[in-house]
Design a protein around this motif. Structure first.
Motif, PDB file in Angstrom:
ATOM      1  N   LEU A 148      -2.750   7.519  -0.661  1.00 29.42           N
ATOM      2  CA  LEU A 148      -2.488   6.279   0.058  1.00 29.42           C
ATOM      3  C   LEU A 148      -1.276   5.596  -0.560  1.00 29.42           C
ATOM      4  O   LEU A 148      -0.888   5.911  -1.686  1.00 29.42           O
ATOM      5  CB  LEU A 148      -3.698   5.341   0.042  1.00 29.42           C
ATOM      6  CG  LEU A 148      -3.980   4.487  -1.207  1.00 29.42           C
ATOM      7  CD1 LEU A 148      -4.979   3.387  -0.870  1.00 29.42           C
ATOM      8  CD2 LEU A 148      -4.507   5.317  -2.360  1.00 29.42           C
ATOM      9  N   GLU A 149      -0.668   4.696   0.191  1.00 26.59           N
ATOM     10  CA  GLU A 149       0.441   3.894  -0.346  1.00 26.59           C
ATOM     11  C   GLU A 149      -0.159   2.835  -1.267  1.00 26.59           C
ATOM     12  O   GLU A 149      -1.097   2.123  -0.877  1.00 26.59           O
ATOM     13  CB  GLU A 149       1.199   3.236   0.807  1.00 26.59           C
ATOM     14  CG  GLU A 149       2.493   2.578   0.416  1.00 26.59           C
ATOM     15  CD  GLU A 149       3.695   3.510   0.423  1.00 26.59           C
ATOM     16  OE1 GLU A 149       4.814   3.021   0.231  1.00 26.59           O
ATOM     17  OE2 GLU A 149       3.518   4.729   0.615  1.00 26.59           O
ATOM     18  N   ALA A 150       0.339   2.735  -2.484  1.00 29.05           N
ATOM     19  CA  ALA A 150      -0.205   1.772  -3.442  1.00 29.05           C
ATOM     20  C   ALA A 150       0.908   1.282  -4.356  1.00 29.05           C
ATOM     21  O   ALA A 150       1.954   1.921  -4.483  1.00 29.05           O
ATOM     22  CB  ALA A 150      -1.328   2.412  -4.261  1.00 29.05           C
ATOM     23  N   THR A 151       0.647   0.135  -4.986  1.00 30.22           N
ATOM     24  CA  THR A 151       1.581  -0.393  -5.986  1.00 30.22           C
ATOM     25  C   THR A 151       0.956  -0.233  -7.365  1.00 30.22           C
ATOM     26  O   THR A 151      -0.153  -0.710  -7.602  1.00 30.22           O
ATOM     27  CB  THR A 151       1.881  -1.880  -5.733  1.00 30.22           C
ATOM     28  OG1 THR A 151       2.492  -2.022  -4.455  1.00 30.22           O
ATOM     29  CG2 THR A 151       2.818  -2.436  -6.799  1.00 30.22           C
ATOM     30  N   LEU A 152       1.659   0.461  -8.248  1.00 30.68           N
ATOM     31  CA  LEU A 152       1.221   0.611  -9.635  1.00 30.68           C
ATOM     32  C   LEU A 152       2.130  -0.226 -10.514  1.00 30.68           C
ATOM     33  O   LEU A 152       3.359  -0.193 -10.345  1.00 30.68           O
ATOM     34  CB  LEU A 152       1.279   2.083 -10.075  1.00 30.68           C
ATOM     35  CG  LEU A 152       0.016   2.919  -9.816  1.00 30.68           C
ATOM     36  CD1 LEU A 152      -0.355   2.895  -8.348  1.00 30.68           C
ATOM     37  CD2 LEU A 152       0.193   4.346 -10.300  1.00 30.68           C
ATOM     38  N   LEU A 157     -11.991  -2.388   5.924  1.00 26.73           N
ATOM     39  CA  LEU A 157     -10.988  -1.724   5.088  1.00 26.73           C
ATOM     40  C   LEU A 157     -10.638  -0.325   5.574  1.00 26.73           C
ATOM     41  O   LEU A 157      -9.602   0.222   5.205  1.00 26.73           O
ATOM     42  CB  LEU A 157     -11.470  -1.678   3.637  1.00 26.73           C
ATOM     43  CG  LEU A 157     -11.500  -3.037   2.927  1.00 26.73           C
ATOM     44  CD1 LEU A 157     -12.140  -2.918   1.547  1.00 26.73           C
ATOM     45  CD2 LEU A 157     -10.102  -3.620   2.799  1.00 26.73           C
ATOM     46  N   ASN A 158     -11.501   0.238   6.430  1.00 21.08           N
ATOM     47  CA  ASN A 158     -11.180   1.565   6.987  1.00 21.08           C
ATOM     48  C   ASN A 158      -9.906   1.529   7.835  1.00 21.08           C
ATOM     49  O   ASN A 158      -9.296   2.556   8.091  1.00 21.08           O
ATOM     50  CB  ASN A 158     -12.342   2.076   7.853  1.00 21.08           C
ATOM     51  CG  ASN A 158     -13.511   2.548   7.003  1.00 21.08           C
ATOM     52  OD1 ASN A 158     -13.343   2.834   5.821  1.00 21.08           O
ATOM     53  ND2 ASN A 158     -14.702   2.602   7.591  1.00 21.08           N
ATOM     54  N   GLU A 159      -9.512   0.317   8.272  1.00 20.81           N
ATOM     55  CA  GLU A 159      -8.242   0.169   8.991  1.00 20.81           C
ATOM     56  C   GLU A 159      -7.060   0.545   8.095  1.00 20.81           C
ATOM     57  O   GLU A 159      -6.013   0.965   8.566  1.00 20.81           O
ATOM     58  CB  GLU A 159      -8.035  -1.290   9.433  1.00 20.81           C
ATOM     59  CG  GLU A 159      -8.889  -1.743  10.583  1.00 20.81           C
ATOM     60  CD  GLU A 159      -8.595  -3.209  10.937  1.00 20.81           C
ATOM     61  OE1 GLU A 159      -7.415  -3.626  10.800  1.00 20.81           O
ATOM     62  OE2 GLU A 159      -9.535  -3.921  11.336  1.00 20.81           O
ATOM     63  N   TYR A 160      -7.243   0.329   6.808  1.00 20.81           N
ATOM     64  CA  TYR A 160      -6.133   0.469   5.860  1.00 20.81           C
ATOM     65  C   TYR A 160      -6.117   1.784   5.102  1.00 20.81           C
ATOM     66  O   TYR A 160      -5.067   2.213   4.638  1.00 20.81           O
ATOM     67  CB  TYR A 160      -6.182  -0.670   4.831  1.00 20.81           C
ATOM     68  CG  TYR A 160      -5.706  -1.991   5.349  1.00 20.81           C
ATOM     69  CD1 TYR A 160      -4.348  -2.308   5.360  1.00 20.81           C
ATOM     70  CD2 TYR A 160      -6.601  -2.930   5.840  1.00 20.81           C
ATOM     71  CE1 TYR A 160      -3.892  -3.526   5.835  1.00 20.81           C
ATOM     72  CE2 TYR A 160      -6.152  -4.154   6.320  1.00 20.81           C
ATOM     73  CZ  TYR A 160      -4.806  -4.448   6.319  1.00 20.81           C
ATOM     74  OH  TYR A 160      -4.356  -5.658   6.788  1.00 20.81           O
ATOM     75  N   MET A 161      -7.275   2.376   4.904  1.00 19.19           N
ATOM     76  CA  MET A 161      -7.309   3.597   4.081  1.00 19.19           C
ATOM     77  C   MET A 161      -8.469   4.496   4.484  1.00 19.19           C
ATOM     78  O   MET A 161      -9.370   4.077   5.205  1.00 19.19           O
ATOM     79  CB  MET A 161      -7.375   3.247   2.596  1.00 19.19           C
ATOM     80  CG  MET A 161      -8.553   2.414   2.182  1.00 19.19           C
ATOM     81  SD  MET A 161      -8.457   1.903   0.439  1.00 19.19           S
ATOM     82  CE  MET A 161      -7.824   0.250   0.586  1.00 19.19           C
TER      83      MET A 161
END
Length: 399
Positions: A216-220, A286-290
């Motif tokens: 998934l797209e994430a910010t680390l 949240l299933n909309e997002y991931m």
């Protein structure tokens, strides 16, 4: 029998070594490239998943890590990404732009390797010997060296160390260049694996194992830097561009934070949903997002007690806590996968002891260092190749 003489001997037939050989040969220099592996350019061929991310459209000094950050400016300004793109176009090599200005070949990394080898052949001034490990480099007399290899002794005026770092030893990575630098009095910064996946040994390891293959797209982020790109779960931990990028700024024992929903203030969004869809479960929203599998694991970590409670029955304060956890989730890796899978080596030869104009040692005239062996490490995205091309170009004008 007298040792064969060359103007330049290049140690290492990777990106920087082959580039230097081709450019020095254009100046009429007689060049020998020695490579300890049985084939040249192995790391080029496997890079970018075999497609070779050969440079980037946006190359700036801040894309590089070094104890001496100004060192890269001179070489990068004299041989830019556009210079290399021009060479690629001259050869009719098809390429594509991907995210963040990354340029990849369409037909495979072999196109870049073949281009470099063609450039080496053009003048007839370059010889390449593989399976030729260097045993020793010794100064002979003024402006002269002997290079003792597994295939005999050669003499030369200039020695170029393009032997790379410790990353991916199966492709020829070694510490030879660092040892040679120390022999001539150079300081070598401690090295560690860079652009490398994280590993875990705590409860989070079980989560990543179950989610292996999901992304998934994430910010680390940590105190030093922040990257928003794809995050990949693996059997051992976390990989993908965002994790690889942050690994360059991470040290053993440190934690970092994951924002699983970048670009959205989840707490505000959840409170809005509480008004408009009070009966809906949080995981359904949240299933909309991931992916559902990722949501289930996050639910078990963050709101297990409320998993079957409609969002309307959760207090605003609780929604804020959940939102904060989803956007500032703290993890503490046990380590990284190390040099075995690292794309680069952090640390290396102290660049304050090397000329930024010529790449020549300030300790020993006639010895040059280019590419990864120096204390210069680029971000993911073609920057390390661009450093190879630019540092090779800089040295090629003076060897």
């Amino acid at each position: 029998m007298a040792a064969a003489y060359y103007d330049v001997i290049v140690i290492g037939a990777g990106a920087s070594g082959l580039m230097l050989a081709a450019l020095a040969a254009r100046r009429g220099r007689k060049v020998l490239v020695v490579e300890k592996a049985n084939k040249v350019g192995k790391k080029i061929l496997m890079s970018g998943g075999g497609k070779c991310n050969f440079t980037n459209l946006y190359v700036e000094p801040e894309h590089y890590i070094s104890h001496n950050p100004h060192f890269v400016i001179s070489a990068l300004s004299r041989y830019s990404n556009w210079d290399f793109i021009g060479l690629v176009c001259d050869y009719g090599i098809e390429y594509e732009e991907r995210k963040h200005g990354q340029l990849f070949t369409l037909n495979g990394a072999k196109d870049i390797l073949n281009m470099l080898l063609s450039e080496c052949k053009k003048t007839g001034n370059v010889e390449i010997q593989s399976s030729c490990e260097v045993k020793a480099v010794n100064p002979l007399y003024e402006n002269s060296f002997e290079v003792i290899t597994a295939q005999g002794q050669f003499n030369c005026e200039s020695v170029v160390v393009a032997s790379g770092g410790l990353s991916i030893p199966t492709l020829g990575g070694s510490g030879f260049g660092y040892e040679l630098a120390k022999q001539f009095g150079h300081y070598v910064y401690p090295t560690r694996a860079g652009l490398v996946p994280f590993t875990f040994s705590d409860q989070f390891k079980e989560v990543t194992t179950r989610l292996s293959g999901n992304a998934l797209e994430a910010t680390l982020s940590n105190s030093l830097n922040t990257f928003t790109e794809a995050l990949l779960f693996t059997h051992r931990g976390l990989s993908g561009p965002s994790a690889l990028q942050l690994s360059n700024y991470w040290c053993n024992g440190e934690s970092f934070q994951i924002n699983f929903l970048p670009g959205t203030d989840i707490a505000i969004w959840l409170k809005q949903k509480k008004q408009s869809q009070p009966k809906v479960l949080l995981r359904t929203l949240l299933n909309e997002y991931m992916a559902k599998s990722i949501v289930v694991e996050l639910q078990n970590l963050i709101w297990p007690e409320e998993s079957e409670i409609g969002i309307g029955n959760l207090s605003d304060q609780r929604l804020e806590e959940i939102g904060e956890n989803l956007q500032n989730f703290n993890v503490k890796p046990s380590g990284t996968e190390g040099y075995r899978t690292a794309e680069v080596t952090l640390g290396g030869i102290d660049t304050t002891e090397v000329s930024s104009k010529t790449m020549e040692s300030k300790k020993q005239k006639g010895i040059y260092f280019i590419g990864e062996v120096l204390d210069v490490t680029g971000h993911l995205g073609g920057y390390n190749f661009q450093w190879a091309w630019a540092s090779a170009h800089a040295a090629s004008q003076y060897v």
